[in-house]
Design a protein around this motif. Sequence first.
Motif, mmCIF file in Angstrom:
data_model
loop_
_atom_site.group_PDB
_atom_site.id
_atom_site.type_symbol
_atom_site.label_atom_id
_atom_site.label_comp_id
_atom_site.label_asym_id
_atom_site.label_seq_id
_atom_site.Cartn_x
_atom_site.Cartn_y
_atom_site.Cartn_z
ATOM 1 N N MET A 133 -7.156 -6.911 0.672
ATOM 2 C CA MET A 133 -8.345 -6.086 0.860
ATOM 3 C C MET A 133 -7.979 -4.716 1.445
ATOM 4 S SD MET A 133 -11.540 -6.710 3.358
ATOM 5 C CE MET A 133 -10.701 -5.991 4.732
ATOM 6 N N ILE A 134 -6.967 -4.695 2.327
ATOM 7 C CA ILE A 134 -6.646 -3.431 3.004
ATOM 8 C C ILE A 134 -5.718 -2.547 2.167
ATOM 9 C CG2 ILE A 134 -5.971 -2.431 5.213
ATOM 10 C CD1 ILE A 134 -6.234 -5.019 6.488
ATOM 11 N N ILE A 135 -5.098 -3.097 1.136
ATOM 12 C CA ILE A 135 -4.148 -2.289 0.345
ATOM 13 C C ILE A 135 -4.732 -0.929 -0.071
ATOM 14 C CG2 ILE A 135 -2.956 -2.141 -1.881
ATOM 15 C CD1 ILE A 135 -2.273 -5.065 -1.596
ATOM 16 N N PRO A 136 -5.919 -0.907 -0.670
ATOM 17 C CA PRO A 136 -6.417 0.402 -1.096
ATOM 18 C C PRO A 136 -6.614 1.360 0.066
ATOM 19 C CG PRO A 136 -7.929 -1.350 -1.758
ATOM 20 C CD PRO A 136 -6.829 -1.997 -1.016
ATOM 21 N N PHE A 137 -7.000 0.796 1.200
ATOM 22 C CA PHE A 137 -7.197 1.603 2.403
ATOM 23 C C PHE A 137 -5.879 2.268 2.804
ATOM 24 C CE2 PHE A 137 -7.953 1.762 7.081
ATOM 25 C CZ PHE A 137 -9.092 2.528 7.051
ATOM 26 N N VAL A 138 -4.834 1.446 2.926
ATOM 27 C CA VAL A 138 -3.514 1.969 3.292
ATOM 28 C C VAL A 138 -3.036 2.955 2.245
ATOM 29 C CG1 VAL A 138 -1.101 1.368 3.624
ATOM 30 C CG2 VAL A 138 -2.863 -0.074 4.583
ATOM 31 N N SER A 139 -3.190 2.581 0.967
ATOM 32 C CA SER A 139 -2.587 3.437 -0.050
ATOM 33 C C SER A 139 -3.333 4.754 -0.157
ATOM 34 C CB SER A 139 -2.505 2.726 -1.396
ATOM 35 O OG SER A 139 -3.701 2.879 -2.095
ATOM 36 N N SER A 140 -4.651 4.739 0.012
ATOM 37 C CA SER A 140 -5.306 6.041 -0.145
ATOM 38 C C SER A 140 -5.034 6.924 1.066
ATOM 39 C CB SER A 140 -6.804 5.895 -0.435
ATOM 40 O OG SER A 140 -7.525 5.762 0.743
ATOM 41 N N LEU A 141 -4.935 6.331 2.259
ATOM 42 C CA LEU A 141 -4.576 7.159 3.417
ATOM 43 C C LEU A 141 -3.153 7.710 3.263
ATOM 44 C CD1 LEU A 141 -6.017 5.201 6.479
ATOM 45 C CD2 LEU A 141 -6.650 7.461 5.687
ATOM 46 N N SER A 142 -2.214 6.844 2.844
ATOM 47 C CA SER A 142 -0.833 7.308 2.704
ATOM 48 C C SER A 142 -0.723 8.330 1.587
ATOM 49 C CB SER A 142 0.111 6.146 2.406
ATOM 50 O OG SER A 142 -0.177 5.063 3.221
ATOM 51 N N GLY A 171 0.828 -1.205 0.000
ATOM 52 C CA GLY A 171 0.000 0.000 0.000
ATOM 53 C C GLY A 171 0.859 1.251 0.000
ATOM 54 N N LEU A 172 1.887 1.242 0.835
ATOM 55 C CA LEU A 172 2.745 2.423 0.934
ATOM 56 C C LEU A 172 3.482 2.667 -0.378
ATOM 57 C CD1 LEU A 172 3.796 4.649 2.685
ATOM 58 C CD2 LEU A 172 5.576 3.130 3.516
ATOM 59 N N MET A 173 4.002 1.576 -0.945
ATOM 60 C CA MET A 173 4.749 1.769 -2.185
ATOM 61 C C MET A 173 3.823 2.199 -3.323
ATOM 62 S SD MET A 173 7.851 -0.932 -2.119
ATOM 63 C CE MET A 173 7.143 -2.349 -1.359
ATOM 64 N N ALA A 174 2.621 1.647 -3.323
ATOM 65 C CA ALA A 174 1.657 2.083 -4.339
ATOM 66 C C ALA A 174 1.385 3.571 -4.180
ATOM 67 C CB ALA A 174 0.363 1.287 -4.218
ATOM 68 N N ALA A 175 1.231 3.997 -2.924
ATOM 69 C CA ALA A 175 0.953 5.415 -2.688
ATOM 70 C C ALA A 175 2.120 6.275 -3.150
ATOM 71 C CB ALA A 175 0.671 5.658 -1.207
ATOM 72 N N ILE A 176 3.332 5.827 -2.857
ATOM 73 C CA ILE A 176 4.510 6.605 -3.267
ATOM 74 C C ILE A 176 4.567 6.677 -4.790
ATOM 75 C CG2 ILE A 176 7.029 6.590 -3.372
ATOM 76 C CD1 ILE A 176 7.012 5.462 -0.566
ATOM 77 N N TYR A 177 4.336 5.533 -5.430
ATOM 78 C CA TYR A 177 4.364 5.550 -6.885
ATOM 79 C C TYR A 177 3.316 6.519 -7.422
ATOM 80 C CZ TYR A 177 3.783 4.356 -11.705
ATOM 81 O OH TYR A 177 3.673 4.456 -13.053
#
Lengths: 460, 289
Positions: free
Chosen positions: A322-331, A250-256
Motif C-alpha cells: 500500500m505504501i509503495i506508491p507513496f514512497v515512490s512518488s515522494l522519491s 518504492g525507491l527502485m521504482a522511483a529510480i526506474y
Amino acid sequence: MPTSTLIILLLAVSSALYYFGRQRSLAVAGGEIRKLHSLPSYYGYYAALWCLLPALAVLLLWNGFESKVITTLVVNGLPAEVRNVDDARLGLMINDIRNLATGGVVSARPDPAMQTAASHYQDLQNISRAALAVVALVIASIGGFLAWRKIATGHRARNKVESIVKGFLLSSSTLAIFTTLGIVLSVLFEAIRFFQHVSITDFLFGLSWSPQMAIRADQVGSSGAFGAIPLFVGTMLISFIAMMVAAPIGLMAAIYLSEYASRRVRAIVKPVMEILAGIPTVVYGFFAALTVAPFLRDTGSMIGLDVSSESALAAGLVMGIMIIPFVSSLSDDVINAVPQAMRDGAYGLGATRSETIRQVIIPAALPGIVGGMLLAVSRAIGETMIVVMAAGLSANLTANPLEAVTTVTVQIVTLLVGDQEFDSPKTLAAFALGLSLFVTTLILNIVALHVVRKYREQYE
Amino acid sequence: MDIAMNTTEALMSPDSTDATSVHKPVRDAVGSPLLDATDARMTCRNVNVYYGEKHAIHDVSLDIGKNEVIAMIGPSGCGKSTFLRCLNRMNDTIEGCRVSGQIQIDDQDIYDKSIDVVPLRAQVGMVFQKPNPFPKSIFDNVAYGPRIHGLAGNRTDLDEIVETSLQKAGLWEEVKDRLDQPGTGLSGGQQQRLCIARAIAVSPEVILMDEPCSALDPIATARIEELIDELRSNFTIAIVTHSMQQAARVSQRTAYFHLGDLIEVGATEQIFTNPTHKLTEDYITGRFG
Ligand SMILES: Nc1ncnc2c1ncn2[C@@H]1O[C@H](COP(=O)(O)OP(=O)(O)OP(=O)(O)O)[C@@H](O)[C@H]1O
Ligand SMILES: [Mg+2]
C-alpha cells in the motif's frame, strides 16, 4: 426570511456595489484609468467588501445570540409555577417548546401553557428574522454607500482590498492550526484522566495488555492491564515489515521511472501507481485477510512453519504494498529535483547511468528520500484497517512475524467500538494510546522535515 | 577539392548571405574548416543533428587541432552547444536527439557501435555553463573521475592526481587546507575551477567548455581565461562563448555558427579583423546576435 435567502440577497447587493464602485471610479477619473491609484476593479471590490463584510458579521453575531435571547424571553413569559422547576426539567421543557414551535416531535402531550409558550416562541423568532433582514440590508447599504462615496482618484483601494484578502488567508491558515491544537488538547485532557487511574509508567512500560475490566462492582471480570509495550512492539513490527517492502521497491521504482523509463512508459506507469495509491485501505485489508494470510499459512505449513492465520507478516506485506506508491512518488519528486547539471557533470566525466545514480543522484537526493521514508513510516504506524483485518486483535508480545499481533491504532478502534462508558479506564486508555501515537508521528514528521530542510540547499 | 570549390562559390555570391536567405543551408564554410591530418585531434564530417523533427545542425564539417583552443561563437540558438555536445556524445542523454555524419577522434569514429561512451568521455571531458560541483567534498569531486575510471591504484596515487589537477586548475592554494569541505561551499569562480580540475583529473585529450565564464565576474573570468591558455600546452580545448573579447583573447581559431550552419572558420585574428562572410562581419560588429 430564511438566512440563505438573506445571504443571497446580500451577495446580490454587493455585486451591484461592485458595479457601482467600478463605475464611480471610472467616472471620477474621467475615463482615464491611469489617473486612478488602483485599477477600477479594485474600487469595485472595495465597495462590495464594505457592503458585504459588516452585514455578514452582524448576521453571524445575530445568529449566535438569537436563540439564547429568545429562550430567555420565552422562559420569563412562562407562568411562575411552571418555571420554578429544576434545571434539567426546564431544559426538557424548553426543548418541547422549541419542537412545538418548529413542528417537531414532543415528549409529552402539550398543555395549554406550553402551547402559548410555543406560539410566543414562534412570534419572537419571526420578529427576529425580519429584524435581522432589515438590519443586515441597512448595514450593507450604509457600508456600501460610505465606501462608494470615498472613491476618489487618490483613494488606495488596492491596498485595502489586498489587506482584506491577506486577512482571509491568514484566518484560513490559523483555522488549521487551531483545529490541530483543539484535537491535541482534547486528547491530552482525556489522557490525563486516564493516567489518574493507571500510572504512566505502568502504561508505558507494562508488558501486558488486556483492557477488559469489570464495569460494575458486582461483575466478575479481570481487573484490566494497561501495559502498552505489546502494542508498541506490534506496531513497530508491522511498520518494519511494511517498510522493508515499501522502501526498496518504492525507491527502485522511483529510480526506474525518473532515470530509465522512456516518456511513454512513464506516462503509463505513473497513473497506474496512483491508482494503487487510491485503493481504499479496507480493500487492502480484505486482500490481506482473505488472500495473503491464507497463502502464507498454506506455504508455511508446506515447509513446516507454523503460521497463524492472522499474522504480522501478512499485514506488514500488504501494508508495504500500500505504501509503495507513496514512497515512490515522494522519491520520484526528490530525484527529479536533483538538477540536470548534476547528471550532466557525472555523464560528462564518463560515469555510467548506474554510477551516476548511485554516486551522484541518490546522495544528492538522500535527505529528501530519508524525509519521504520517515513520512511513510508515520503512515504505516497510523494505518489501521489492514491490521484489524489481517493481524488480529491479540496483544502478543513477540517479535515473530508469523504470529498474530496488534497495533496501537487497532486497539484504539476496539476500545471505542460499541457502547462505552466514557469515563472507565478502558475507554480512556484509547486517548492515552492516541496521545502516544500522536507524539510519535509528530516527532517523526518533525525529524523528517528537519532532515529535508537542512540538506535541501546542498546542491544549489 | 570539393570544399574549395564550394567556398569560392559562396564567396562569389555574397547576396546569398543576407537575412532573407539565411535559412537556406550554407553548404560549406568560408575558410578551411579542415586541418592537415597531422594537426587534427578530432575531425567532424557532415555532422547533422536532429531534435525530433527539428534539424538543429546542418552538415557541419570541422576539425579540431591538437593543442589549440578553438572558439565557437554565434547568436543564441544557433547550435553551438548542440555541436559541442556531439563531440563527447553528451547528446545521447537527450531523448529524441539524433546525430548523423562522422566524428572521429584519433581515427576512431566516436559514433561507431563498438565505441563505449565511458572511455570516450574520459578522453573528451566537458565543463558546463553553470558550475556544477557534486554535493561532495572538494577532494571527492576531483577524485570522482579517477575513481570511476580506476585511474589510481592506491590512495597515494589518488592524492597526487587530485593535487596536480587542482594545481593545474589554479585552485590548489585556495583549497588545500579544506579538501574535505563540500565543493558547493566555494565561490562561483572557485566552483568553476573545481569543475575544470574535475575534468582534467581523468587526463582527457580534449576539453569541451560551454560558456564556462557566463556565470562569473570579470576577475574570476580572467583567471579562467589564463587557465585555458595554460591548459593549451597539454590539452585541446573547444570553447563556446558569447563574449567576442573572450574568443579573441583565448582562442587560436574561431568558428562562427549561424542557425545550425557553420558559416566561417579561420584564425581568430583573421575572423575578428577581417571576416570574409557578411554574416560573420555583422555578428562581430554587433549588428545583430
Ligand atoms: N533538448 C532539446 N530539444 C529540442 N530542441 C533543442 C534542444 N536543445 C536545443 N534545441 C534547439 O536546437 C537549437 C540549437 O540549440 P543550442 O542549445 O545548441 O544553441 P546555442 O547556440 O548553444 O545557444 P545559446 O548561445 O543560447 O546557448 C535551438 O534552436 C534549440 O531550440
Ligand atoms: Mg548553449
